[in-house]
Design a protein around this motif. Structure first.
Motif, PDB file in Angstrom:
ATOM      1  N   ARG A  27      16.835  58.313  72.683  1.00  0.00           N
ATOM      2  CA  ARG A  27      18.198  58.615  73.121  1.00  0.00           C
ATOM      3  C   ARG A  27      18.215  59.376  74.441  1.00  0.00           C
ATOM      4  NH1 ARG A  27      21.468  60.334  67.554  1.00  0.00           N
ATOM      5  NH2 ARG A  27      21.059  58.393  66.411  1.00  0.00           N
ATOM      6  N   ASP A  28      17.036  59.627  74.990  1.00  0.00           N
ATOM      7  CA  ASP A  28      16.957  60.271  76.294  1.00  0.00           C
ATOM      8  C   ASP A  28      17.416  59.268  77.355  1.00  0.00           C
ATOM      9  OD1 ASP A  28      15.369  60.770  78.927  1.00  0.00           O
ATOM     10  OD2 ASP A  28      15.247  62.690  77.871  1.00  0.00           O
ATOM     11  N   ALA A  29      18.376  59.654  78.177  1.00  0.00           N
ATOM     12  CA  ALA A  29      18.973  58.726  79.136  1.00  0.00           C
ATOM     13  C   ALA A  29      17.948  58.203  80.144  1.00  0.00           C
ATOM     14  CB  ALA A  29      20.129  59.410  79.864  1.00  0.00           C
ATOM     15  N   ASN A  30      17.087  59.080  80.655  1.00  0.00           N
ATOM     16  CA  ASN A  30      16.087  58.661  81.635  1.00  0.00           C
ATOM     17  C   ASN A  30      15.054  57.725  81.020  1.00  0.00           C
ATOM     18  OD1 ASN A  30      17.131  60.127  83.856  1.00  0.00           O
ATOM     19  ND2 ASN A  30      16.144  62.006  83.127  1.00  0.00           N
ATOM     20  N   GLU A  31      14.623  58.044  79.805  1.00  0.00           N
ATOM     21  CA  GLU A  31      13.658  57.184  79.128  1.00  0.00           C
ATOM     22  C   GLU A  31      14.278  55.830  78.797  1.00  0.00           C
ATOM     23  OE1 GLU A  31      12.101  59.252  75.766  1.00  0.00           O
ATOM     24  OE2 GLU A  31      11.306  60.931  76.943  1.00  0.00           O
ATOM     25  N   ARG A  32      15.532  55.837  78.385  1.00  0.00           N
ATOM     26  CA  ARG A  32      16.235  54.596  78.067  1.00  0.00           C
ATOM     27  C   ARG A  32      16.368  53.706  79.311  1.00  0.00           C
ATOM     28  NH1 ARG A  32      16.296  52.199  73.826  1.00  0.00           N
ATOM     29  NH2 ARG A  32      15.646  50.533  75.218  1.00  0.00           N
ATOM     30  N   ARG A  33      16.688  54.335  80.446  1.00  0.00           N
ATOM     31  CA  ARG A  33      16.805  53.581  81.698  1.00  0.00           C
ATOM     32  C   ARG A  33      15.462  52.963  82.083  1.00  0.00           C
ATOM     33  NH1 ARG A  33      18.069  56.761  87.194  1.00  0.00           N
ATOM     34  NH2 ARG A  33      16.055  57.623  86.532  1.00  0.00           N
ATOM     35  N   LEU A  34      14.369  53.713  81.904  1.00  0.00           N
ATOM     36  CA  LEU A  34      13.047  53.194  82.219  1.00  0.00           C
ATOM     37  C   LEU A  34      12.728  51.970  81.366  1.00  0.00           C
ATOM     38  CD1 LEU A  34      10.237  53.287  83.532  1.00  0.00           C
ATOM     39  CD2 LEU A  34       9.588  54.993  81.805  1.00  0.00           C
ATOM     40  N   LEU A  35      12.974  52.062  80.073  1.00  0.00           N
ATOM     41  CA  LEU A  35      12.702  50.927  79.191  1.00  0.00           C
ATOM     42  C   LEU A  35      13.526  49.712  79.593  1.00  0.00           C
ATOM     43  CD1 LEU A  35      12.574  52.767  75.735  1.00  0.00           C
ATOM     44  CD2 LEU A  35      10.648  51.717  76.944  1.00  0.00           C
ATOM     45  N   ASN A  36      14.774  49.932  79.958  1.00  0.00           N
ATOM     46  CA  ASN A  36      15.632  48.815  80.370  1.00  0.00           C
ATOM     47  C   ASN A  36      15.113  48.156  81.650  1.00  0.00           C
ATOM     48  OD1 ASN A  36      17.343  49.260  78.208  1.00  0.00           O
ATOM     49  ND2 ASN A  36      18.804  50.489  79.374  1.00  0.00           N
ATOM     50  N   VAL A  37      14.690  48.975  82.609  1.00  0.00           N
ATOM     51  CA  VAL A  37      14.183  48.439  83.875  1.00  0.00           C
ATOM     52  C   VAL A  37      12.906  47.631  83.650  1.00  0.00           C
ATOM     53  CG1 VAL A  37      13.161  49.081  86.099  1.00  0.00           C
ATOM     54  CG2 VAL A  37      15.261  50.179  85.329  1.00  0.00           C
ATOM     55  N   VAL A  38      12.002  48.149  82.820  1.00  0.00           N
ATOM     56  CA  VAL A  38      10.761  47.429  82.530  1.00  0.00           C
ATOM     57  C   VAL A  38      11.069  46.087  81.873  1.00  0.00           C
ATOM     58  CG1 VAL A  38       8.646  47.443  81.144  1.00  0.00           C
ATOM     59  CG2 VAL A  38       9.333  49.506  82.394  1.00  0.00           C
ATOM     60  N   GLU A  39      11.997  46.075  80.929  1.00  0.00           N
ATOM     61  CA  GLU A  39      12.356  44.820  80.264  1.00  0.00           C
ATOM     62  C   GLU A  39      12.983  43.843  81.253  1.00  0.00           C
ATOM     63  OE1 GLU A  39      14.804  43.295  76.301  1.00  0.00           O
ATOM     64  OE2 GLU A  39      14.799  45.419  76.860  1.00  0.00           O
ATOM     65  N   GLU A  40      13.832  44.334  82.139  1.00  0.00           N
ATOM     66  CA  GLU A  40      14.454  43.473  83.147  1.00  0.00           C
ATOM     67  C   GLU A  40      13.398  42.849  84.064  1.00  0.00           C
ATOM     68  OE1 GLU A  40      17.133  45.997  85.178  1.00  0.00           O
ATOM     69  OE2 GLU A  40      18.483  46.266  83.456  1.00  0.00           O
ATOM     70  N   MET A  41      12.439  43.654  84.507  1.00  0.00           N
ATOM     71  CA  MET A  41      11.391  43.145  85.390  1.00  0.00           C
ATOM     72  C   MET A  41      10.510  42.122  84.687  1.00  0.00           C
ATOM     73  SD  MET A  41      11.663  44.492  88.430  1.00  0.00           S
ATOM     74  CE  MET A  41      13.454  44.450  88.244  1.00  0.00           C
ATOM     75  N   ALA A  42      10.267  42.336  83.395  1.00  0.00           N
ATOM     76  CA  ALA A  42       9.461  41.387  82.625  1.00  0.00           C
ATOM     77  C   ALA A  42      10.183  40.048  82.514  1.00  0.00           C
ATOM     78  CB  ALA A  42       9.155  41.959  81.242  1.00  0.00           C
ATOM     79  N   ILE A  43      11.473  40.091  82.239  1.00  0.00           N
ATOM     80  CA  ILE A  43      12.251  38.850  82.131  1.00  0.00           C
ATOM     81  C   ILE A  43      12.300  38.139  83.480  1.00  0.00           C
ATOM     82  CG2 ILE A  43      14.565  37.924  81.717  1.00  0.00           C
ATOM     83  CD1 ILE A  43      14.959  40.179  79.668  1.00  0.00           C
ATOM     84  N   ALA A  44      12.511  38.901  84.557  1.00  0.00           N
ATOM     85  CA  ALA A  44      12.615  38.305  85.887  1.00  0.00           C
ATOM     86  C   ALA A  44      11.309  37.659  86.335  1.00  0.00           C
ATOM     87  CB  ALA A  44      13.045  39.361  86.893  1.00  0.00           C
ATOM     88  N   SER A  45      10.175  38.242  85.932  1.00  0.00           N
ATOM     89  CA  SER A  45       8.869  37.722  86.349  1.00  0.00           C
ATOM     90  C   SER A  45       8.296  36.717  85.371  1.00  0.00           C
ATOM     91  CB  SER A  45       7.885  38.888  86.524  1.00  0.00           C
ATOM     92  OG  SER A  45       7.708  39.580  85.293  1.00  0.00           O
ATOM     93  N   GLY A  46       8.931  36.563  84.210  1.00  0.00           N
ATOM     94  CA  GLY A  46       8.428  35.619  83.215  1.00  0.00           C
ATOM     95  C   GLY A  46       7.177  36.094  82.514  1.00  0.00           C
ATOM     96  N   MET A  47       6.984  37.405  82.437  1.00  0.00           N
ATOM     97  CA  MET A  47       5.800  37.964  81.772  1.00  0.00           C
ATOM     98  C   MET A  47       6.214  38.718  80.516  1.00  0.00           C
ATOM     99  SD  MET A  47       3.283  39.303  84.830  1.00  0.00           S
ATOM    100  CE  MET A  47       4.517  40.190  85.764  1.00  0.00           C
ATOM    101  N   PRO A  48       5.276  38.898  79.583  1.00  0.00           N
ATOM    102  CA  PRO A  48       5.589  39.682  78.378  1.00  0.00           C
ATOM    103  C   PRO A  48       5.970  41.115  78.747  1.00  0.00           C
ATOM    104  CG  PRO A  48       3.495  38.509  78.125  1.00  0.00           C
ATOM    105  CD  PRO A  48       3.891  38.383  79.569  1.00  0.00           C
ATOM    106  N   VAL A  49       6.801  41.711  77.911  1.00  0.00           N
ATOM    107  CA  VAL A  49       7.201  43.102  78.144  1.00  0.00           C
ATOM    108  C   VAL A  49       6.012  44.012  77.813  1.00  0.00           C
ATOM    109  CG1 VAL A  49       8.799  44.947  77.531  1.00  0.00           C
ATOM    110  CG2 VAL A  49       9.585  42.561  77.571  1.00  0.00           C
TER     111      VAL A  49
END
Length: 239
Positions: free
Chosen positions: A106-128
């Motif tokens: 529920r930490d806002a900064n940690e949540r944002r990091l997880l979201n960014v990593v997932e977005e980059m994984a989807i954009a690059s076509g690689m596993p999260v």
């Protein structure tokens, strides 16, 4: 200079660095083999380090045997560390003091990091990848792992607190580029090789007398004990 020219230049520089490391390893094996061979000759009563002892140390059977032993030590040390690192990026991240981020945080900064990593994984076509947080105020990040399915990305507390979303995306995209181009595998192989090289210095340190045993060593006379002490110092300096 455009991007692809810079990329080609970086690859050439990487090749040169790998070549230089190989030459340094060959020089280490040569110098260490000479030190060990001289110590063997002295321990066997070869006399002072001039003339005949040096010639005896350079005799092909002795020198080749010692060189083979040195290569085996370096190779074994590298193999052990290589097997450890092949366990996955999580091993490296945890060794650096990282902790895996809870996907339900529920930490806002940690949540944002997880979201960014997932977005980059989807954009690059690689596993999260797994995401690790290092409690460090500095702004830093890294990617570790051997294959796409065992990658871990580590980010410091300073990075997630100091960078805005766009900046954090740039940092994470940079780490994904390391994953995509196989830089992690090169790094882990070099780390394993360096660990094998360090084994030489560690063995030399183990051969040096402790504070309590130093007086006993000095009380004994003979070239053998001096050769062991000299060998330990030589291995420490060389390693």
């Amino acid at each position: 200079m455009d991007f692809f020219t810079a990329q080609d230049r970086a690859r050439r520089q990487t090749g040169r660095l790998v070549l230089l490391l190989g030459l340094a390893l060959a020089a280490l094996i040569l110098v260490t083999s000479l030190v060990v061979a001289l110590a063997v000759v002295l321990f066997d009563g070869g006399g002072p380090l001039t003339g005949k002892p040096l010639e005896r140390a350079l005799q092909p059977p002795l020198f080749a045997g010692v060189a083979l032993a040195v290569i085996l030590v370096v190779g074994l040390g590298s193999l052990v560390r290589h097997l450890q690192l092949r366990a996955g990026g999580s091993v490296v991240a945890e060794a650096l003091g990282g902790r895996p981020l809870n996907l339900e945080t529920r930490d806002a900064n940690e949540r944002r990091l997880l979201n960014v990593v997932e977005e980059m994984a989807i954009a690059s076509g690689m596993p999260v990848p797994l995401v690790y947080l290092l409690e460090d105020p500095a702004i830093n990040a890294f990617a570790a792992g051997y294959e796409l399915d065992d990658v871990a990305i580590g980010v410091t507390r300073g990075a997630i607190e100091s960078l805005d979303r766009d900046q954090l995306q740039g940092v994470i995209a940079h780490e994904f580029s390391h994953i995509l181009h196989g830089d992690m595998r090169i790094n882990l192989r070099l780390v394993a090789l360096l660990h094998g090289i360090l084994m030489i210095g560690l063995i030399g340190r183990m051969m040096l007398p402790r504070s309590g045993s130093g007086r006993r060593l000095r009380s004994r006379r003979g070239r053998g004990h001096a050769a062991v002490l000299g060998l330990g110092v030589g291995l420490m300096v060389g390693g």
